[in-house]
Design a protein around this motif. Structure first.
Motif, PDB file in Angstrom:
ATOM      1  N   GLY A 103       7.353 -63.223  39.924  1.00  0.00           N
ATOM      2  CA  GLY A 103       8.633 -63.100  39.232  1.00  0.00           C
ATOM      3  C   GLY A 103       9.350 -64.418  39.005  1.00  0.00           C
ATOM      4  O   GLY A 103       9.860 -64.680  37.917  1.00  0.00           O
ATOM      5  N   GLU A 104       9.364 -65.238  40.022  1.00  0.00           N
ATOM      6  CA  GLU A 104      10.134 -66.483  39.899  1.00  0.00           C
ATOM      7  C   GLU A 104       9.595 -67.398  38.805  1.00  0.00           C
ATOM      8  O   GLU A 104      10.352 -68.027  38.074  1.00  0.00           O
ATOM      9  CB  GLU A 104      10.157 -67.222  41.238  1.00  0.00           C
ATOM     10  CG  GLU A 104      11.172 -66.599  42.198  1.00  0.00           C
ATOM     11  CD  GLU A 104      11.125 -67.235  43.568  1.00  0.00           C
ATOM     12  OE1 GLU A 104      10.765 -68.416  43.670  1.00  0.00           O
ATOM     13  OE2 GLU A 104      11.425 -66.524  44.553  1.00  0.00           O
ATOM     14  N   SER A 105       8.274 -67.504  38.709  1.00  0.00           N
ATOM     15  CA  SER A 105       7.728 -68.419  37.691  1.00  0.00           C
ATOM     16  C   SER A 105       7.943 -67.875  36.277  1.00  0.00           C
ATOM     17  O   SER A 105       7.942 -68.636  35.309  1.00  0.00           O
ATOM     18  CB  SER A 105       6.255 -68.718  37.949  1.00  0.00           C
ATOM     19  OG  SER A 105       5.463 -67.569  37.816  1.00  0.00           O
ATOM     20  N   VAL A 106       8.119 -66.568  36.154  1.00  0.00           N
ATOM     21  CA  VAL A 106       8.452 -66.003  34.837  1.00  0.00           C
ATOM     22  C   VAL A 106       9.844 -66.471  34.414  1.00  0.00           C
ATOM     23  O   VAL A 106      10.091 -66.757  33.244  1.00  0.00           O
ATOM     24  CB  VAL A 106       8.427 -64.454  34.889  1.00  0.00           C
ATOM     25  CG1 VAL A 106       9.051 -63.852  33.632  1.00  0.00           C
ATOM     26  CG2 VAL A 106       7.006 -63.939  35.070  1.00  0.00           C
ATOM     27  N   LEU A 107      10.724 -66.560  35.403  1.00  0.00           N
ATOM     28  CA  LEU A 107      12.138 -66.806  35.102  1.00  0.00           C
ATOM     29  C   LEU A 107      12.539 -68.272  35.190  1.00  0.00           C
ATOM     30  O   LEU A 107      13.658 -68.628  34.835  1.00  0.00           O
ATOM     31  CB  LEU A 107      13.000 -65.979  36.078  1.00  0.00           C
ATOM     32  CG  LEU A 107      12.725 -64.461  36.058  1.00  0.00           C
ATOM     33  CD1 LEU A 107      13.436 -63.773  37.217  1.00  0.00           C
ATOM     34  CD2 LEU A 107      13.143 -63.853  34.731  1.00  0.00           C
ATOM     35  N   ARG A 167      10.179 -63.298  28.425  1.00  0.00           N
ATOM     36  CA  ARG A 167       9.755 -64.543  29.084  1.00  0.00           C
ATOM     37  C   ARG A 167       8.335 -64.421  29.631  1.00  0.00           C
ATOM     38  O   ARG A 167       7.541 -65.345  29.543  1.00  0.00           O
ATOM     39  CB  ARG A 167      10.664 -64.852  30.273  1.00  0.00           C
ATOM     40  CG  ARG A 167      12.011 -65.310  29.845  1.00  0.00           C
ATOM     41  CD  ARG A 167      12.830 -65.658  31.068  1.00  0.00           C
ATOM     42  NE  ARG A 167      13.774 -66.623  30.633  1.00  0.00           N
ATOM     43  CZ  ARG A 167      13.648 -67.948  30.768  1.00  0.00           C
ATOM     44  NH1 ARG A 167      12.635 -68.455  31.411  1.00  0.00           N
ATOM     45  NH2 ARG A 167      14.547 -68.750  30.276  1.00  0.00           N
ATOM     46  N   MET A 202       5.444 -66.883  28.567  1.00  0.00           N
ATOM     47  CA  MET A 202       4.763 -67.683  29.586  1.00  0.00           C
ATOM     48  C   MET A 202       3.264 -67.384  29.618  1.00  0.00           C
ATOM     49  O   MET A 202       2.441 -68.286  29.832  1.00  0.00           O
ATOM     50  CB  MET A 202       5.363 -67.434  30.980  1.00  0.00           C
ATOM     51  CG  MET A 202       6.752 -67.982  31.216  1.00  0.00           C
ATOM     52  SD  MET A 202       6.910 -69.782  31.030  1.00  0.00           S
ATOM     53  CE  MET A 202       5.929 -70.372  32.417  1.00  0.00           C
ATOM     54  N   GLU A 225      -0.050 -67.580  39.484  1.00  0.00           N
ATOM     55  CA  GLU A 225       0.434 -66.269  39.925  1.00  0.00           C
ATOM     56  C   GLU A 225       0.060 -65.131  38.976  1.00  0.00           C
ATOM     57  O   GLU A 225       0.049 -63.969  39.378  1.00  0.00           O
ATOM     58  CB  GLU A 225       1.964 -66.306  40.095  1.00  0.00           C
ATOM     59  CG  GLU A 225       2.376 -67.166  41.287  1.00  0.00           C
ATOM     60  CD  GLU A 225       3.846 -67.577  41.261  1.00  0.00           C
ATOM     61  OE1 GLU A 225       4.537 -67.274  40.272  1.00  0.00           O
ATOM     62  OE2 GLU A 225       4.283 -68.228  42.228  1.00  0.00           O
ATOM     63  N   PHE A 229       3.006 -70.535  37.139  1.00  0.00           N
ATOM     64  CA  PHE A 229       2.834 -69.229  36.493  1.00  0.00           C
ATOM     65  C   PHE A 229       1.351 -68.897  36.357  1.00  0.00           C
ATOM     66  O   PHE A 229       0.922 -67.767  36.618  1.00  0.00           O
ATOM     67  CB  PHE A 229       3.503 -69.235  35.106  1.00  0.00           C
ATOM     68  CG  PHE A 229       3.324 -67.947  34.351  1.00  0.00           C
ATOM     69  CD1 PHE A 229       4.281 -66.939  34.441  1.00  0.00           C
ATOM     70  CD2 PHE A 229       2.204 -67.726  33.568  1.00  0.00           C
ATOM     71  CE1 PHE A 229       4.114 -65.738  33.761  1.00  0.00           C
ATOM     72  CE2 PHE A 229       2.024 -66.524  32.884  1.00  0.00           C
ATOM     73  CZ  PHE A 229       2.988 -65.536  32.978  1.00  0.00           C
TER      74      PHE A 229
END
Lengths: 595, 595
Positions: free
Chosen positions: B584-588, A344, A348, A567, A564
């Motif tokens: 991490g959160e935006s990856v997932l 992912r 992304m 970050e 994303f």
């Protein structure tokens, strides 16, 4: 592997970020409107998906050269005939020469599709358009009448003959010779290399634009003239005449874009090729610059487009390939790899950059259209400055990242990515040329800090960064989910400003210092301006989410992708800033012999 | 293009950073000494430069497969015979089976040379050594006696047969079948893919190590056994017997390492291949892990070594190629491109990373030697933990950067870099496999945060980072030229510590979150630990500069390169830290259907 045109994102960018409706009100583009563009996009998508994409792998097998002739890969000539007959070549060529005179913005959307579907193929019409542009702006009415209609229709293709074995980026070294025949023609002799689509079997004639030098011309770039040297001479009645003394003596064995023949062209082996002077003597370099902006922007689109293709290929594989259990899940069964966090992250990383790059490229195309046709001289000038500033960034950043993005595309496939039949490796190989031709990234970066930034004391750069600041400020009202993005963008734009200051402070007195950080500076500007476009996209997505019948899935994905970007991409600006501000001396310190 | 072994840097790293003299005092390595190593390095350099490097381009033309047989590229078989006869295969194989029993550290220096000179070729002896290791540790005395002497002498080569079409990294899915013949042998049937040097014409026999499963074996990885399946059966008197039912049914068409045949192996098409069980049933996976560390470290060396070759190629071109005038110079003449700031930046970016990677890899080899033979159990265990921690970093970081470094190598060449005959593109293509095989970077990164970091609650990571801190403190007394480097290293190591804390805080409760940033974490650790080694190198260089007869040019270059590393590489840690801690959160977050 199929390719599906990302029509939703293209339409979103056109309408929300690149102001298509406003472009359609510019003088000369009044015939264009959103409905027409919609129809064009649908047709282009069909063509790209149905005709060009399926022969992309064939193209990779390469062309064959025999007896000065090139036979293109299976399916290419037929596809080109369909492309030509559908009127795609002249989409943005002027109407008075038989083109359709559509805005560069609209043409860019179709050009993205050709490049994603088949990068090698797309270069033939792209080069033709560049040649049309140069001839249209600078050649005599006679030459225009003889060549342009056949080129705009796609019957004949065009090429650019700049490079020679000892004159790559440095055109001052051009040695190809032109001698006045006294009858209005010139006799051209010399060798040119790296001539894209310099010879092929898809069109009836090939119109070479050749840089050459008269024997008594001034030295350096001020002595270069531009000539039309057709493969076949053209009779007064427009029919094809004798074969000109311009031959493809070999084609290159390249890392990628195998479907596109890269010719070594020899002019005058048998006494002299007939050439026709374009414009005035010794002004050839300036004429070439006319089309440079458009060509470089086009290569920036190539980088983004091949990345898009690699992304789609990787996503399809990641959905399909089942391998290893899902981390942290009680389910012992193997999962599709798209569930794995690092897969992912790779997808992304590809996606976020592609979306930012598309937005920035299309935004630049709008500026190009305004610079060409805006009725107010001030707006025209402002947009021209914007175009000048943005183009090295779009060209350099999109193509450098294309190397990384197509590499991630390979990586997602694991071992299968290394196997040529999988197709992912082709994008990786094809992409590699984009950061090199039409001026390497190093040349773009030097152009950016010198001719674009220092020459106007950073006026446009500062104006653009102020614009980014303003957009970042608007994010403050956009709710909690964009707060981190706003903070990252604010930090990044401030760092960008200090880098602009640094370049301006040193370029005049010690240009080697900012030049040592010029590529990091170009990348930094790409990341920040990409972030700007992602911020605009996020704001537009939020606004649209509030509308009835909103495409919630698409708009939500846009917001997540922006986050994303904030970050993972924007934070890279910190490191680049250190390298730019403090890293110049160590770049320059090592003794040459010590390398 | 020639390759010149970087003997000065290799010797500097061996003596100043990897403690070669101390390694030579370890039990079992008493026969080794610095003079012997010097002689070995000189001979290996001659072989690499004179025999292996010249056939590297030939290898790129690939192998041919016909009737289940593979004919290697011109010159390969002859080079292999010379390699074998010179005793290079068994350099680090145990003396009791005919090897020379030298430390891994010494062997690494020679292996770097083989990989730089000819990556494809180097894989044949590398795989043989891996097979020797597995057999030596786990097989019966009978099997050892039958196979090891011929393998250590290089008469026979070895392979690893793990991967199947549906079982790449996930060995739980292995389906190749082993049936007990009741006579001490097993009948093996199944297909294996991606078998490096699985078939060739350079050696008399090929010893395949094959993972397979008995019909009644437990499901998953606990039911996998390891078998020796020779190409030719071996008679009781050691002569070659019947052809075994193990055939290469095709070889892959790959992006790179064309000189190395990648076989699809079919076992048992004609009734069953004869296999011999290694060790106990159902313990095959553990046996494979025995050699995994060494193999992964070896691939890390491959990444660094191909980068070194690309660097040398690029430097030679940059000195030779004259293009454009020198920026900021009054001299109007065109200059060698090595004078252009961005070309220097590219070369320094390559050089600084290669030097850091070499130092870190050799340092790891020393730890490997100590883990294997140190007389004090505590030191042995400490070094084993160090090896476990460092190997995924060396493997992942060196190979990821090999993609970037070999890409810079292409870029330095401009348009010529895209032409295959130039050779730069081959390194770019060859390098691309290193981040994939022996476990992709994603797999290394997961191994790092899970099996290496979380499983011991970060003990080794913290100990190593404390060590980095201590070295950074020593830089404080190293004079003004290293102050900026010290500051950068201090910042970077603190950021690394917070990332370690983050991984440990979340791995047990929500492993997907740190996993989303695991590759950035691996890269961050690579940059920081590379910076550690550059700091050690700088301190050593300063100390040596004060000695009589110091090699001032080499040592000064080392200091400049360290400074560059501090200004261009270490600052990247900031951006990676943000991605790890907050990304991490935006990856997932994105819905799977939205990709």
């Amino acid at each position: 592997m199929t390719y599906q045109v990302p029509l939703k994102d293209i339409r979103f960018v056109l309408s929300e970020l690149a102001e298509l409706p406003a472009v359609c009100t510019l003088p000369g583009y009044e015939d264009c409107n959103v409905e027409l563009v919609d129809a064009i996009l649908d047709e282009a998508a069909k063509f790209a998906e149905g005709v060009l994409a399926p022969i992309n792998r064939n193209g990779d097998k390469g062309n064959t050269w025999k007896d000065y002739q090139v036979t293109t890969a299976e399916g290419f000539a037929d596809a080109y005939h369909q492309f030509r007959d559908s009127g795609w070549v002249g989409l943005r060529a002027p109407q008075d020469v038989g083109g359709q005179g559509l805005p560069a913005l609209v043409a860019m959307a179709t050009e993205e599709m050709w490049c994603s579907a088949n990068l090698s193929f797309s270069l033939a019409p792209l080069l033709t358009l560049g040649a049309i542009e140069a001839i249209h702006h600078h050649a005599s009415e006679d030459l225009k009448a003889t060549y342009l209609p056949r080129m705009a229709s796609g019957e004949w293709t065009g090429t650019m003959n700049l490079t020679e074995p000892n004159a790559g980026s440095d055109l001052a070294q051009v040695r190809t010779k032109a001698v006045d025949n006294g009858d209005g023609t010139y006799s051209i002799t010399g060798q040119k290399i790296f001539i894209t689509w310099g010879e092929h079997d898809m069109a009836d004639n090939i119109v070479h634009l050749v840089l050459a030098r008269l024997p008594d011309a001034p030295a350096g770039v001020k002595g270069i003239s531009l000539f039309i040297v057709p493969k076949y001479l053209v009779n007064a009645d427009g029919t094809l005449g004798a074969r000109n003394d311009a031959r493809c003596v070999s084609i290159e064995h390249k890392l990628g874009i195998h479907g596109s023949p890269t010719a070594v062209m020899s002019f005058g082996d048998q006494g002299g090729a007939i050439g026709y002077l374009v414009g005035e003597l010794n002004k050839g370099l300036g004429y070439m610059f006319t089309m440079m902006n458009h060509a470089r922007l086009g290569v920036g689109v190539e980088g983004m487009a091949i990345s898009e293709r690699a992304y789609q290929h990787a996503v399809a594989y990641a959905r399909d390939r089942v391998q290893s259990r899902e981390l942290g899940s009680p389910n012992p069964a193997s999962a599709a790899i798209i569930k794995h966090p690092d897969v992912r992250r790779m997808l992304m990383t590809m996606r976020a950059q592609i979306e930012a790059q598309r937005a920035l490229a299309y935004y630049t195309a709008t500026a190009l259209d305004r610079a060409a046709t805006h009725p107010h001289p001030e707006e025209k000038a402002r947009n021209q400055a914007l175009v000048n500033f943005l183009i090295p960034i779009v060209k350099g950043w999109n193509t450098e990242q294309a190397n990384e993005i197509t590499s991630l595309g390979v990586q997602v496939h694991g071992g299968m990515g290394f196997i040529e039949e999988t197709g992912a490796a082709q994008y990786y190989r094809d992409a590699r040329i984009t950061a090199i031709y039409e001026g390497t990234t190093g040349i773009q970066a030097l152009d950016l800090i010198g001719r674009k930034l220092a020459s106007e004391n950073g006026a446009t750069a500062r104006a653009v960064l102020a614009e980014v600041k303003a957009v970042a400020a608007r994010l403050a009202d956009a709710g909690p989910e964009l707060q981190a993005f706003q903070a990252a963008l604010n930090i990044a734009v401030d760092q960008a400003s200090s880098c602009v200051d640094f370049v301006l402070a040193h370029f005049a007195s010690n240009p080697r210092l900012p030049a040592a950080g010029s590529v990091p500076f170009l990348k930094l500007m790409g990341i920040v301006l990409g972030g700007w476009q992602m911020a605009r996209a996020a704001l537009a997505a939020q606004a649209k989410l509030a509308e009835d019948g909103a495409d919630v899935d698409f708009l939500t994905a846009k917001l997540i992708t922006a986050r994303f970007y904030g970050e993972h991409l924007l934070p890279q600006v910190s490191g680049l800033t250190v390298a730019i501000l403090h890293g110049g001396e160590s770049v320059l310190a090592l003794d040459e012999a010590a390398f």
